[in-house]
Design an enzyme around this catalytic site. Structure first.
Site, PDB file in Angstrom:
ATOM      1  N   SER A 157       0.868  -1.297  -0.007  1.00 13.18           N
ATOM      2  CA  SER A 157      -0.006  -0.041  -0.059  1.00 13.18           C
ATOM      3  C   SER A 157       0.773   1.439  -0.106  1.00 13.18           C
ATOM      4  CB  SER A 157      -1.043  -0.162   1.284  1.00 13.18           C
ATOM      5  OG  SER A 157      -0.079  -0.126   2.522  1.00 13.18           O
ATOM      6  N   GLN A 160       6.870  -0.230  -3.033  1.00 14.31           N
ATOM      7  CA  GLN A 160       7.084  -1.460  -3.508  1.00 14.31           C
ATOM      8  C   GLN A 160       8.579  -1.764  -3.469  1.00 14.31           C
ATOM      9  OE1 GLN A 160       5.573  -0.499  -7.268  1.00 14.31           O
ATOM     10  NE2 GLN A 160       7.795  -0.132  -8.157  1.00 14.31           N
ATOM     11  N   LYS A 175      13.303  -0.711  -1.382  1.00 15.22           N
ATOM     12  CA  LYS A 175      12.050  -0.548  -0.920  1.00 15.22           C
ATOM     13  C   LYS A 175      11.862   1.119  -1.371  1.00 15.22           C
ATOM     14  CE  LYS A 175       8.547  -0.584   2.779  1.00 15.22           C
ATOM     15  NZ  LYS A 175       8.450  -1.066   4.050  1.00 15.22           N
ATOM     16  N   ASP A 315       3.872  -5.653  12.756  1.00 15.51           N
ATOM     17  CA  ASP A 315       3.274  -5.944  11.502  1.00 15.51           C
ATOM     18  C   ASP A 315       3.719  -7.333  10.879  1.00 15.51           C
ATOM     19  OD1 ASP A 315       1.251  -5.079   9.293  1.00 15.51           O
ATOM     20  OD2 ASP A 315       2.959  -3.816   8.458  1.00 15.51           O
TER      21      ASP A 315
END
Length: 535
Positions: A157, A160, A175, A315
């Site tokens: 989200s 990438q 990233k 997460d």
């Protein structure tokens, strides 16, 4: 077992995050309306599949919403439609979808799989655009750092990931934040703040859930995710924590090393993670992989981080975990890090330990000591309510436990006893949900409590057992000696109009007092040793 009263002021929980004003109410209101319309268009607000389960009046309203559904709402299963709706709504909604995707035990396996594409299978942005973002953030050409930069292998989200290779031959993951994602997050958080304010004002029953504080906690974590330098720091910190766990013989999880030359505000470079991502169906079929041990390791790695170090990866869904045989885990994506103070760590450990030993009286007492339940309520009555929740769950296989019913009972009980949602525990609760979901998809009959028991038991022995009491006694003794020494070296001034002959304590006298205190404490420890350790 010890108690929370050994900590200072534990009955006063940390203050809730201060609610931030809605920057643009009109835009936020429009955003909320857009969210509602998108969910209706995808038939994801009150899906047609659940219409027969609704009360008569709600079925009438649901059918009206179904007539407003567009082409997007006619195709696919409920999870697929909701996933498409969240994807179009942006990063904030996608984060919500990621949490829902962890609860196959509540919403069903197929629903969770359909939402699972939100983790790392979103449409990527072009490679040339990624190159521009890297060069702008690092202030140097891509070729000066990487010999090759490949197309994206995962798009989430906010960012990438691209494979790349350094001059020394190492494979790394780069990233890159999505262009313009900061503006989309700001608009989404503004809408969430407006929605939380409306819920707080017009839905009194929801106020105990602290909707505004919840939104601010989510907002804080998301804004941190938008600075890759902070994520690099978190990756380094958690990597050190995991390495210490490995050195202690508890190698449950590792983290890739940070390549600091490739770190900027919008770019992060890490060494390539070993194994396969757990979102890949082939990951669970790797030769020699022990899925039961892997499920245990996910739970234990999280608890070691939270309890032993007070810092944990917040997460831990499949999109952020790689695995390989026999049961090795590598975590990525360190944008959200949870932190617990000593009081919260002790609260968590004692609650888990109480459930493991079915000591509901102690669990209830801990809630009161921590200030989570108002003192006007009865400890005994709260313990009775906790027993009604815990007994059907402890020791049972996950496949035989209705988590939906359990959560419903917890909600009713916490409402009955005016227990407010604690913002400082939001990330902890969210991560526990994710971890449990990962473990149970590896093994549908996974026993979370059995996996947690050795970690929690070790923490209780170390922090609250007899050895900890001796350690605390010696620490208090050292503090007394330091205070006496400071007082001897800098005695307080005499009161006015009083003649005092100052006699400064010599260093030898201070040393003698210290030796005497240590000798006395040692004698006490040796006397109590057989009782404490059965020797």
């Amino acid at each position: 077992m010890g108690d929370l009263t050994r900590l200072a002021d534990v009955a006063t929980p940390p203050p809730s995050p201060e609610a931030q004003p809605v920057r643009n109410p009109l835009t936020a209101a429009g955003q909320l309306m857009r969210w509602g319309l998108v969910l209706i268009r995808h038939d994801a607000l009150l899906p047609r599949e659940i219409t027969p389960l609704l009360p008569a009046w709600a079925r009438f309203a649901a059918r009206g919403l179904h007539l407003m559904a567009g082409r997007e709402g006619r195709d696919g299963r409920p999870g697929e439609r909701l996933g498409r709706a969240f994807e179009s709504l942006g990063p904030v909604a996608i984060k919500l979808g990621q949490v829902l995707a962890t609860r196959a035990d509540i919403f069903g396996v197929q629903f969770a799989r359909d939402l699972g594409r939100l983790k790392d299978k979103l449409p990527p942005f072009p490679l040339d655009q990624a190159r521009r973002e890297i060069e702008r953030s690092l202030g140097r050409p891509v070729e000066s750092l990487f010999t090759d930069l490949g197309p994206p292998v995962g798009a989430a989200s906010l960012a990438q990931a691209h494979p790349a290779w350094l001059a020394d031959g190492r494979k790394v993951a780069v990233k890159v934040l999505r262009p313009g994602v900061e503006r989309r997050v700001a608009r989404g958080l503004d809408a969430m703040r407006l929605g939380a304010g409306m819920v707080d004002r017009f839905v009194p029953l929801a106020r105990r859930l602290e909707p505004r504080a919840f939104v601010e906690t989510v907002a804080r974590s998301m804004l941190i995710e938008l600075d890759m330098r902070l994520e690099a720091s978190a990756a380094s910190e958690l990597g050190d924590i995991m390495a210490r766990s490995r050195d202690a013989g508890r190698a449950h999880m590792s983290a890739p090393a940070v390549v600091w030359d490739g770190v900027g505000k919008r770019v992060l470079t890490l060494e390539w993670a070993a194994g396969l991502p757990m979102t890949d169906p082939a990951a669970a079929e790797q030769p020699g992989l022990d899925k039961d041990a892997l499920a245990d390791n996910v739970v234990r790695a999280f608890l070691i981080q939270a309890l032993d170090h007070g810092t944990f990866h917040a997460d831990l869904h499949e999109g952020n975990l790689f695995c390989h045989a026999p049961a090795e885990l590598t975590a990525i994506d360190f944008g959200i890090v949870g932190r617990l103070g000593p009081a919260e760590r002790r609260y968590l450990a004692e609650i888990l330990w109480g459930f493991l030993n079915r000591n509901y009286d102690r669990i209830a007492q801990v809630h009161f000591e921590a200030g989570y339940v108002p003192p006007r309520h009865s400890v005994e009555a709260f313990a009775q309510a906790l027993r009604a929740v815990g007994e059907p769950v402890i020791g049972k296989q996950a496949s035989k436990v209705s988590m939906g019913r359990l959560l419903g009972q917890l909600f009713e009980i916490t409402a009955l006893f005016d227990m407010h949602l604690r913002p400082e525990l939001i990330l902890l609760q969210k991560t526990m949900v994710s971890v449990e979901g990962v473990a149970r998809r590896l093994n549908p009959d996974h026993d979370l409590w059995a996996a947690a028991q050795p970690v929690v038991a070790a923490w209780i022995r170390r922090e609250l057992g007899p050895q900890a009491q001796v350690r605390d006694l010696l620490e208090e003794g050292r503090a007394v000696i330091r205070a006496l020494s400071r007082q001897a070296q800098s005695p307080p001034p005499p009161p006015a109009a009083t003649v005092v002959v100052e006699r400064r304590l010599s260093p030898w006298a201070t040393l003698a007092a210290g030796i005497g205190f240590v000798a006395g404490t040692s004698a006490l420890v040796m006397t109590l040793w057989p009782r404490m350790f059965g020797g």
